[in-house]
Each structure stands twice: as structure tokens, then as C-alpha cells.
Design an enzyme around this catalytic site. Structure first.
Site, PDB file in Angstrom:
ATOM      1  N   ASP A   8       0.877  -1.174   0.000  1.00  0.00           N
ATOM      2  CA  ASP A   8       0.000   0.000   0.000  1.00  0.00           C
ATOM      3  C   ASP A   8       0.921   1.233   0.000  1.00  0.00           C
ATOM      4  OD1 ASP A   8       0.845   0.460   2.613  1.00  0.00           O
ATOM      5  OD2 ASP A   8      -1.170   0.566   3.472  1.00  0.00           O
ATOM      6  N   CYS A  65       3.371  -2.818   3.980  1.00  0.00           N
ATOM      7  CA  CYS A  65       2.516  -1.661   4.266  1.00  0.00           C
ATOM      8  C   CYS A  65       3.238  -0.872   5.362  1.00  0.00           C
ATOM      9  CB  CYS A  65       1.085  -2.071   4.640  1.00  0.00           C
ATOM     10  SG  CYS A  65       0.884  -2.989   6.181  1.00  0.00           S
ATOM     11  N   THR A  67       2.957  -1.080   8.638  1.00  0.00           N
ATOM     12  CA  THR A  67       3.360  -1.973   9.731  1.00  0.00           C
ATOM     13  C   THR A  67       3.583  -3.418   9.296  1.00  0.00           C
ATOM     14  OG1 THR A  67       1.050  -2.510  10.172  1.00  0.00           O
ATOM     15  CG2 THR A  67       1.979  -0.637  11.393  1.00  0.00           C
ATOM     16  N   HIS A  98       9.422 -23.895   9.482  1.00  0.00           N
ATOM     17  CA  HIS A  98       8.377 -24.506  10.308  1.00  0.00           C
ATOM     18  C   HIS A  98       6.967 -24.317   9.755  1.00  0.00           C
ATOM     19  CE1 HIS A  98      10.907 -24.571  14.275  1.00  0.00           C
ATOM     20  NE2 HIS A  98      11.629 -24.889  13.213  1.00  0.00           N
ATOM     21  N   HIS A 133       6.602 -30.708  11.101  1.00  0.00           N
ATOM     22  CA  HIS A 133       5.973 -29.421  10.779  1.00  0.00           C
ATOM     23  C   HIS A 133       4.892 -29.567   9.716  1.00  0.00           C
ATOM     24  CE1 HIS A 133       8.936 -27.545  13.271  1.00  0.00           C
ATOM     25  NE2 HIS A 133       9.930 -28.036  12.538  1.00  0.00           N
TER      26      HIS A 133
END
Ligand code: RB5
Length: 145
Positions: A8, A65, A67, A98, A133
Site C-alpha cells: 500500500d 505496508c 506496519t 516450520h 511441521h
């Protein structure tokens, strides 16, 4: 390997830097936008990119973005997507080894560009370990059914 990149307005500069790294490493990619720092809604690009990764058009996706949080939450709504927010190298390794993460998210307002590019490099070149996993990742997929 084919990589989808998107962002963004808050992650635009980091996405551009990631494209530079991909070019340097000769990795094929498609830029899903956004293409400037003009304000836009991150769920729009997250949905388009995540759907392209989920159908196998791309091996991996990278979303940025401000964050890394909103764009990752949105991407994880698409069936088959395991988006991981990584702002450290340990998480970058672990999200691949994992969790078999197929989308990496990061926040331009959180992390410096040097570390971010190191994380991208690690994340792209780390393989899923499978084994114990795999069972856990299968259980994640089962939640989607
Ligand atoms: C946009 O201002 C910002 O909210 C967005 O880039 C992101 O950080 C959301 O999670």
C-alpha cells in the site's frame, strides 16, 4: 522461482527496494502495485496478490505496508495463504522452515531497509523442513475447510 510483490502507500518505498534485490538476484517477479505513495486500501492489493499465489501463479508473495500487519491479516483471509510478518532474521528462517509461509509481510515504518532486505534474502532462500511441521501445516489447512 516466481515472486509476487505488492504494497500500500505506507510500504511503497520498501516494495521498490525489494524489487531492486529481486532484480539483482535475477528472480522473476510481478509488481501488483500500488505504484505511488498516494493513499489506497491495503486489502485490495493483499487480495489480488494472495489469490495469485494461492492458485500457484507465483511461488511466493511479498507484501509491505506501514506496519506489515493489516496487509498480512488481509492476505491470510485467502484460502491457502500462510502470510508471516517478519521483522527479524530468526522469524524469517522459522516462518519458512516450520510454517511453510508463502507470503512475507513487513512494515516500512517499523524496520530499516538494510535489515528488511536481509530478511527477504533469507526468506526466499530457506526451504520448508517438512516432517513434524508438515502435520501442523496440514492442520492449519484443515481449519480452512
Ligand atoms: C496506512 O496508513 C497504514 O494503516 C497501513 O499501511 C498499515 O500499516 C496497516 O496495517
Amino acid at each position: 522461482m516466481k515472486v509476487a510483490v505488492g504494497c500500500d502507500h505506507g510500504g511503497f518505498h520498501l516494495k521498490e527496494a525489494i524489487k531492486g534485490l529481486l532484480e539483482k538476484q535475477g528472480i522473476e517477479y510481478k509488481d501488483f502495485g500500488t505504484y505511488s505513495t498516494d493513499s489506497m486500501d491495503y486489502p485490495d492489493v493483499a487480495k489480488t496478490l494472495a489469490e495469485a499465489v494461492a492458485v500457484g501463479e507465483f511461488d511466493r508473495g511479498i507484501l509491505t505496508c506501514g506496519t506489515g500487519i493489516g496487509i498480512g491479516i488481509a492476505a491470510n483471509k485467502v484460502k491457502g495463504i500462510r502470510a508471516a510478518l517478519c521483522h527479524d532474521t530468526f522469524s524469517a528462517h522459522a516462518s519458512r522452515e516450520h510454517n511453510n509461509a508463502n507470503v512475507l509481510t513487513m512494515g516500512e515504518r517499523v524496520i530499516g531497509q538494510g535489515l528488511a532486505l536481509e530478511i527477504v534474502d533469507i526468506w526466499l532462500h530457506t526451504e520448508f523442513e517438512g516432517g513434524r511441521h508438515a502435520k501442523r501445516v496440514d492442520k492449519i489447512s484443515a481449519i480452512e475447510e
